[in-house]
Design an enzyme around this catalytic site. Structure first.
Site, PDB file in Angstrom:
ATOM      1  N   CYS A  67      12.596  10.964   7.888  1.00 49.49           N
ATOM      2  CA  CYS A  67      12.499  10.553   9.284  1.00 49.49           C
ATOM      3  C   CYS A  67      13.821  10.716  10.016  1.00 49.49           C
ATOM      4  CB  CYS A  67      12.014   9.111   9.373  1.00 49.49           C
ATOM      5  SG  CYS A  67      13.026   7.939   8.441  1.00 49.49           S
ATOM      6  N   GLU A 125       7.943  15.885  15.844  1.00 48.42           N
ATOM      7  CA  GLU A 125       8.476  15.773  14.486  1.00 48.42           C
ATOM      8  C   GLU A 125       7.722  16.720  13.552  1.00 48.42           C
ATOM      9  OE1 GLU A 125       9.973  12.200  11.619  1.00 48.42           O
ATOM     10  OE2 GLU A 125       7.957  12.001  12.431  1.00 48.42           O
ATOM     11  N   GLU A 183       9.094   1.197  11.130  1.00 48.94           N
ATOM     12  CA  GLU A 183      10.046   2.309  11.074  1.00 48.94           C
ATOM     13  C   GLU A 183       9.235   3.591  11.218  1.00 48.94           C
ATOM     14  OE1 GLU A 183      12.510   5.101   8.255  1.00 48.94           O
ATOM     15  OE2 GLU A 183      12.262   3.082   7.421  1.00 48.94           O
ATOM     16  N   LYS A 204       0.848  -1.187   0.000  1.00 44.51           N
ATOM     17  CA  LYS A 204       0.000   0.000   0.000  1.00 44.51           C
ATOM     18  C   LYS A 204       0.882   1.233   0.000  1.00 44.51           C
ATOM     19  CE  LYS A 204      -1.872   2.789   2.889  1.00 44.51           C
ATOM     20  NZ  LYS A 204      -1.907   4.019   2.035  1.00 44.51           N
TER      21      LYS A 204
END
Length: 494
Positions: free
Chosen positions: A288, A389, A254, A175
């Site tokens: 990231c 973040e 992750e 996906k």
């Protein structure tokens, strides 16, 4: 740019999805590139059932390891040959520079090639006997694997999950992110071409675009999906881990990061300046592992940050198709607005905006999702801006007094994905690298990757490992075999 795909890959067949239509937009211009009809929940089920049949098909199930390796090598060849087209599609879909997207396409090819080599040389084990028998440990496929990837580096992320999963003998349901499905679909065409060339069932791969709430949830919850690989946000990762726990299936996650990058007083300043710039502003900060918290030794802090700001102001912002561009647009206007809201939050927390802090002006930028590279200071490490973040071109500079103060601040985060250290003192580098709570530490470099080197996150940055030789084993189940060698009957015989 090549013709953009609009069909999706369901159970080995290319066709229009039955789910909701989603426009994929060029973030540099705001222009709609293509309308993709998402997969429906029913089509996720259809793909899973076809994948299970394909995984059990003797043509695939009984394929020897070196023959699966040949397939992976062929996928690598096709990916490498198509790198210019894959780069063009990904730049259009994500806004990244062509230099970066070409590197990502070649990285994907390299991942397939590395996994082929690792598969060729993988060994099972004859374990030491403790009786009249021979014992062996062997590895077998899991079956159907669900892979869910984000929008920031799709083709490389796709390869990092598909390559070891196929090497291990599984089928894959992929996906891609709803915002950036095009390059994943293009990669899917290359993989199905290779499968067809080898006479293998194309249902070994499905590419199922759509929202996480619909397609992602259906994929994760499907009873035939026996392993999940996810890259994305931490909160979504927690939800996936909970579902995997209920199903008792393995999951690798992750997740997010708020990585420290450290400049000691003895650093090579030119090297550190270039490294810090690259670490946060390449990919427009949408990474990231971006070095978004800058810790500089107090005695050089003001000088270093001042020079850094001057260089940030000179970074060239523009569309990814312009060879001179260093910082492209953000992936979507909604994401650009999220980044802008974080900078407004920083102002409310008392930050000084040393440069950037807004969208660029001018006709070139008016329709795109651009945001200027931004440097902030004046915040405490405990501020929300320093803890959450942002996933954009925003750097927060903080001073530190000594090594203990540095390590305390750097580790004072829920995340533990990456870290960068800039120093000429190798002993200090070793000491600090071992004290930092992160899965990857770069010393006098940043954002360098090797398919041969494991990648993992600590704390809220993830669970499990990608890359490296053991990545294949992570997509397999271990089985022990005992072979009796004695003619004597067992104690209860007869």
């Amino acid at each position: 740019m090549p013709l953009l795909p609009t069909d999706i890959l369901i159970a080995g067949q290319w066709r229009r999805g039955a789910g909701e239509p989603v426009d994929t937009v060029d973030p540099a211009t705001g222009r709609v590139l293509a309308t993709i009809h998402s997969a429906s929940v029913a089509e996720v089920g259809e793909a899973a059932e076809a994948a299970a049949r394909a995984a059990a098909n003797p043509a695939w199930r009984d394929l020897l390891a070196h023959e699966r390796a040949r397939l992976l090598h062929r996928i690598a060849e096709l990916t490498e040959e198509a790198a210019p087209e894959l780069a063009a599609v990904q730049t259009a879909d994500t806004g990244k520079t062509l230099a970066e997207t070409r590197a990502l396409a070649l990285s994907a090819a390299g991942t397939f090639r590395y996994m082929a080599a690792a598969l060729e040389t993988a060994e099972d084990t004859v374990t030491p006997s403790r009786g009249p028998y021979v014992t062996m440990s062997v590895h077998e496929p899991i079956g159907v694997v669900g892979a869910i990837n984000p929008w920031n580096s799709p083709v490389a992320s796709d390869a990092q999950k598909i390559a070891p999963a196929l090497a291990a003998g599984n089928a894959v349901l992929l996906k891609p992110a709803a915002w950036t499905p095009l390059v994943s679909l293009a990669l899917g065409r290359l993989i199905t071409r290779a499968l067809d060339e080898f006479g293998l069932p194309t249902a070994l791969l499905s590419v199922l675009p759509g929202s996480g709430r619909t397609v992602g949830d259906a994929l994760v919850r499907h009873p035939l999906v026996a392993r999940i690989g996810f890259t994305g946000g931490t909160e979504t990762g927690r939800s996936i881990a909970a579902i995997a726990g209920q199903k008792l299936v393995p999951a690798s996650l992750e997740l997010g990061g708020k990585s420290p990058t450290i400049v000691r007083a003895d650093a090579d300043i030119e090297q550190a300046l270039a490294g810090v710039l690259f670490g946060i502003f390449s990919s427009s900060g949408q990474s990231c592992i971006a070095g978004s918290r800058l810790f500089v030794a107090r005695e050089i802090h003001d000088t270093f940050v001042g020079e850094l700001v001057e260089r940030v102001r000179k970074l060239r912002v523009g569309p990814g198709t312009d060879p001179s561009t260093q910082v492209g647009p953000l992936v979507h206007h909604r994401h650009r607005d999220s980044v802008a809201a974080y900078v407004d939050l920083a102002r409310s927390e008392g930050a000084r905006v040393l440069c950037g802090g807004s969208a660029p002006t001018g006709e070139r930028y008016q329709d795109g999702a651009y945001y200027l590279p931004t440097v902030l200071d004046g915040l405490a490490n405990a501020s929300r801006t320093c803890r959450e973040e942002i996933f954009g071109p925003v750097l927060v500079a903080l001073p530190y007094d000594d090594e203990d103060d540095l390590v305390r601040q750097a580790n004072d985060s829920v995340y533990g994905l990456a870290c960068g250290i800039w120093t000429r003192d190798l002993r200090a580098a070793w000491r600090i690298a071992r004290r930092i709570e992160a899965g990857t530490v770069w010393i006098n470099t940043y954002k360098q990757f090797s398919a041969a080197t494991p990648f993992s996150g600590w704390k809220d940055s993830g669970l499990g490992t990608e890359k490296g030789r053991d990545a294949i084993r992570a997509y397999q189940r271990q089985k022990s075999l005992y072979w009796g060698t004695s003619d004597a009957p067992l104690p209860w015989a007869g």
